[in-house]
Design an enzyme around this catalytic site. Structure first.
Site, short mmCIF file in Angstrom:
data_model
loop_
_atom_site.label_atom_id
_atom_site.label_comp_id
_atom_site.label_asym_id
_atom_site.label_seq_id
_atom_site.Cartn_x
_atom_site.Cartn_y
_atom_site.Cartn_z
N ARG A 90 0.86 -1.21 0.00
CA ARG A 90 0.00 0.00 0.00
C ARG A 90 0.88 1.24 0.00
O ARG A 90 0.56 2.25 -0.61
CB ARG A 90 -0.97 0.00 1.19
N TYR A 121 -16.32 17.69 -15.10
CA TYR A 121 -16.73 16.29 -15.22
C TYR A 121 -17.82 16.02 -14.16
O TYR A 121 -17.71 16.47 -13.01
CB TYR A 121 -15.51 15.41 -14.98
N ASP A 177 -7.22 19.60 -13.55
CA ASP A 177 -7.58 18.30 -14.14
C ASP A 177 -7.14 18.35 -15.60
O ASP A 177 -7.75 19.03 -16.43
CB ASP A 177 -9.10 18.09 -14.01
N LYS A 203 -8.17 7.51 -19.15
CA LYS A 203 -8.46 8.08 -20.47
C LYS A 203 -7.20 8.05 -21.34
O LYS A 203 -6.71 6.98 -21.66
CB LYS A 203 -9.04 9.47 -20.30
C1 PLP Z 1 -13.23 10.34 -16.34
C2 PLP Z 1 -12.87 11.63 -15.74
C3 PLP Z 1 -12.64 11.76 -14.36
C4 PLP Z 1 -12.83 10.60 -13.40
O1 PLP Z 1 -11.87 9.61 -13.55
P1 PLP Z 1 -12.13 8.02 -13.29
O2 PLP Z 1 -10.86 7.42 -13.74
O3 PLP Z 1 -13.33 7.64 -14.10
O4 PLP Z 1 -12.39 7.86 -11.84
C5 PLP Z 1 -12.24 13.00 -13.89
N1 PLP Z 1 -12.09 14.06 -14.72
C6 PLP Z 1 -12.30 13.97 -16.04
C7 PLP Z 1 -12.11 15.17 -16.91
C8 PLP Z 1 -12.70 12.77 -16.60
O5 PLP Z 1 -12.94 12.70 -17.92
#
Ligand code: PLP
Length: 382
Positions: free
Chosen positions: A46, A98, A172, A197
């Protein structure tokens, strides 16, 4: 190292025991100690795992940071950033986020005494006007999901730090990836990714990332990651690292195909408004041009016929664009934000910023451009 080299070599070296060029998948929870507390840098997985360390070093390298952290999801990475704050602290966030981020802010952390102010990040003064003595964090997403709004990372960071240099700026960077923009270099303190992504890039894992350039902030984040436990596993870490090695090649094609799809849609008689930061008509095109290397592979749009029937018919009839949640993989995907990715945002909030039932979001993949345009053409003509 230049970016295209960093994706492959950044923070990486052959494994010490065998010389393996790719990091082994250390599928282990624990590590032998020769005497209590004496080990080779790894105690319990962890805290750290060598496969995850290899990935975290890569994260740090490609985002121009000093420390990277791999989480079990993008959401758990965001959760970690918010845990840096205390009850009573305030967060200023963009008004187009998001859906899961908005849900976490308003339904989870509000309960623990954090306050959130949502502003249109189009203008720097909207952000600075919202600052008060309790403001501890500014949360940026750019380009935004799904409306492709652009915030000026450098201008906002500078203006916020001028008011109070202790306020953290977190970006982000999921949509842009470090191939297109590097927020730490533009003045941000924390970069966050849904590595699910583009970084992973193959729609085969769920993962989050945080990257920082400050040792104290890195210590705080590592403490939360270790104490709360939302870590990425070794197999997923291996896959993400493998994905990153082609990030620059994939992004180049995502950008080329994204541009082709955006232009095709813009000129199509059946298509209405198209949201794409590469258009000169985009309200923040100049900022996008300044802070991004290119404009990415995400395009949102409305059909001229804004009925639910027409919108659903289009989404049911694409073949190469698979109707699915998520984005950023090699394959093209289509998404209907109000029933899928953004269903967690209450309708009045959605409508206020323009996320209506006729909005369609495309994640343009790296297939052949002509095939993608043909697929859109046939779906538009059904
Ligand atoms: C998908 C997404 C998230 C969340 O991420 P997960 O891997 O699905 O938990 C946060 N911000 C953006 C811009 C996203 O497209």
């Amino acid at each position: 190292m230049k970016f295209n080299t960093k994706t492959i070599h950044g923070g990486q070296k052959p494994e010490e025991a065998t010389g393996a060029v790719m990091p082994p998948i250390f599928q282990t929870s624990t590590f032998a100690q020769s005497s209590p507390g004496v080990h080779k840098g790894y105690g319990y997985a962890r805290g750290a795992n060598p496969t995850r360390t290899a990935l975290e070093n890569s994260f740090a390298a490609i985002e121009n940071g000093t420390h990277g952290f791999a989480f079990s999801s993008g959401m758990s990475a965001i959760d970690c950033v918010l845990r840096l704050l205390n009850p009573g602290d305030e967060v200023i966030a963009g008004d187009d986020l998001y859906g899961g981020t908005y849900r976490m802010f308003t339904q989870l952390f509000k309960k623990y005494g954090l306050e959130f102010t949502f502003v249109d990040m189009d203008s720097v003064t909207n952000v600075t006007d919202a600052i008060n003595e309790r403001t501890k964090l500014v949360w940026l997403e750019t380009p935004t999901n799904p409306l492709m709004k652009i915030a000026d990372i450098e201008a906002i960071s500078t203006a916020v730090k001028d008011v109070n240099s202790d306020i953290l700026i977190s970006v982000d960077n999921t949509f842009a990836t470090p191939y297109l923009q590097q927020p730490l270099t533009l003045g941000a303190d924390i970069v966050m990714h849904s590595a699910t992504k583009y970084l992973g890039g193959h729609s085969d894992l769920i993962m989050g990332a945080l990257i920082v350039k400050d040792a104290k902030l890195a210590d705080d984040i590592h403490f939360i990651q270790f104490a709360a436990g939302a870590i990425a596993g070794p197999m997923d870490s291996f896959l993400a690292l493998r994905g990153i090695k082609t990030l620059h090649l994939r992004m180049q094609r995502h950008c080329e195909n994204g541009k082709a799809v955006a232009n095709f849609l813009k000129n199509h008689p059946k298509v209405g408004l198209v949201y794409y930061p590469g258009f000169e008509s985009h309200p923040n095109h100049e900022i996008a041009k300044k802070q991004m290397k290119d404009f990415g592979g995400m395009v949102s749009f409305h059909l001229k016929d804004k009925s639910k029937e027409a919108t659903f018919k289009f989404l049911e009839n694409t073949h190469l664009f698979t109707l699915a949640e998520s984005l950023g993989g090699v394959e093209s995907l289509a998404n209907h934000p109000t029933t899928m990715s953004h269903a967690s945002i209450p309708e009045p909030e959605r409508l206020k910023i323009g996320i209506t039932d006729s909005l369609i979001r495309l994640s343009v993949g790296i297939e052949d451009e002509e095939d993608l345009l043909k697929d859109l053409e046939q779906a538009l003509n059904r």
